[in-house]
Design a protein around this motif. Sequence first.
Motif, PDB file in Angstrom:
ATOM      1  N   ASP A 459      -6.262  -7.147   0.689  1.00 45.83           N
ATOM      2  CA  ASP A 459      -5.062  -6.614   1.335  1.00 45.83           C
ATOM      3  C   ASP A 459      -5.284  -5.130   1.618  1.00 45.83           C
ATOM      4  O   ASP A 459      -4.995  -4.276   0.777  1.00 45.83           O
ATOM      5  N   ALA A 461      -3.693  -3.037   3.077  1.00 39.96           N
ATOM      6  CA  ALA A 461      -2.481  -2.211   3.030  1.00 39.96           C
ATOM      7  C   ALA A 461      -2.011  -1.934   1.606  1.00 39.96           C
ATOM      8  O   ALA A 461      -1.008  -1.228   1.418  1.00 39.96           O
ATOM      9  N   GLN A 463      -1.775   0.068  -1.155  1.00 34.36           N
ATOM     10  CA  GLN A 463      -2.108   1.460  -1.435  1.00 34.36           C
ATOM     11  C   GLN A 463      -2.414   1.684  -2.906  1.00 34.36           C
ATOM     12  O   GLN A 463      -3.194   2.579  -3.252  1.00 34.36           O
TER      13      GLN A 463
END
Length: 642
Positions: A459, A461, A463
């Motif tokens: 993933d 994205a 963070q």
Amino acid sequence: MWWAFSFTQAANEAVLNELDFDDERDFADVARGLIAPLPDNGVIRNSAGQIVWDLPAFSLVRGDAPATANPSLWRQSKLMKHAGLFQVTDRLFQVRNHDLANVTIVEGDDALVVIDTGTNTDCARAAMDLYFQHRPRKPVTAVIYTHTHIDHYGGVLGIVSPEDVAAGKVSIIAPGDDFDRLALGENVICGNVMARRSTHPFGELLADCATGMIGDGIGLATASHVTIGYLPPTDIVHRTGEQRTLAGLTFVFQMAPDTEAPEEFHIFIPELKALTCAENANHTLHNIQTLRGARTRDAAGFARYLDEAIELFGTAAEVYYGPHTWPVWGNADVVAFLESQRDTYKYLHDQTLRLANHGLTPVEIAEQLRLPDSLGRAWWNRGYHGTVNHNVKAVYAKELGWYDGNPAHLHPLPPAESACRYVELAGGADKLLAHGRKAMEAGDYRWVAELAGHAVFADPADQKARDLQADAFEQLGYQAEGPQWRNIYLSAARELRYGVDRSAGEQTASTETIKAMPLEVFLDYLAVRLNGPDAIGHDLAINLTLTDLPDPYSITIGNGVLHARKRHTKNADLELTLTRPQLIAGVLSPGTLDTAINDASITAHGDIGALHTLIGLLDTFDPYFELLSSNAAATSHGSPRS
């Protein structure tokens, strides 16, 4: 993360005990012969006033190493700060650390010979200006490219003019028949991926600070806002033992192909007792495989040609100078230096293959193999450019290929798919990252980077995963002795935190470089850009009559493949009569072809649609693709062309 954890501090303190930091001989040698420092405190600007070279940015590199830098790398960067015009020996001068590579100037009675040009026009011009401020102004009669890398030919237009070369006033001397193809092809055919990868090892994304860029090992900085030039060789050296008399001095050449560059030679000047082995001997261990990406080199070849250089010139050489770092003086020290470098490359080659024959994999060999102290503790063999670890893997790949014999590695899952399964196996990203944070507390940064990397690929994205992997990369960077390893780790951490900087990086596949390519190399470049899946079903042939070249050419597409041949083909769809520059400019800017055909400066017979089809099938590469997560989705059904 702008500080060193306790494990990193301990690792760097151990380096102080491992190496002889009381040995100050290099600091005496690097300053020897200084005539003048760089003007303007080492700031070089282009005609637009933009800073091209910024030596003051490294004023922080002084005193003891901070906790965020390996002390050995810090020492090397302190040495590389010594910049200016130096006299190496009678009639031989160098401008050093005004660029990534040195410019060497040999004085004849009435003319100069320049050996290597540095990377770009402005830095090369600044080098010559500094030289002429302190030495008699004589014309340059020859420029010698020691090998095919851009930091050794890219500054040629700052030293001589194309007009003087065309008029025969200046010769351009280089090794090997394929110099043009190998020099320009490397920087264009694979130019996009090389340029993107280069932003990491050369620190182009990093601030110049104790937690960022502190040097490149063989230089200090990568120049920006540069103009890179190229002039083709006019005088090719083919064989060891060939000589040229230039400016009244004798230049004896030793061929060393397939070493640090595909085409490379060594040079001995008997009257000056001065030897260079180009980049096959430096004050650093060199790359057998560059981390920016290039053809794998032959470690045994390094050793073989250095041994030959000792045999040919070892009894006579009194000074050794190179295109990077600083010279070695005195016959005994020159020979000891060359022997030590020779034996280092031979040890890496032979011991890698010994362990491979015991069944060890490349990663296992890299973890185990260490240079003997007699070699490994010598400052000039430390890993400031290549490292033992990644050179071992390169030797294995060069001799045995990428496959290590384990079928689990023969057909692995793609990284993104594998990462998703690892995350699922761990019980989800949160549990995987919890393991990573526990490893972070234990200082197990390599394992953290691997664990968090799975979460990032699964993933991109996420963070939290990106930040954890960035934390690990930063600590690994602070420990790294190799500046390219440091820069790679710290640049990756920066991209994980802030995303890809789409304003950074110099493109080696520049318009100027492409326009300088021999036609055969340019046509090879078109073949690499052809989108094979989209080209399936298109069959076309274009004949080219180049009015500025002696031979006809043809381009054909079939089976998703572009072939270029030095002859016309039968039943061509289109016949074009034009110049090489018109062809290259037209492919780069297709509208110019239609304009030139309409105004009859290019003659076209047949179906002009064949040309439009060809150009429409060429990919345009994104220079800012991801390095830390997958790009596969963008190319799963062919590649985007814009």
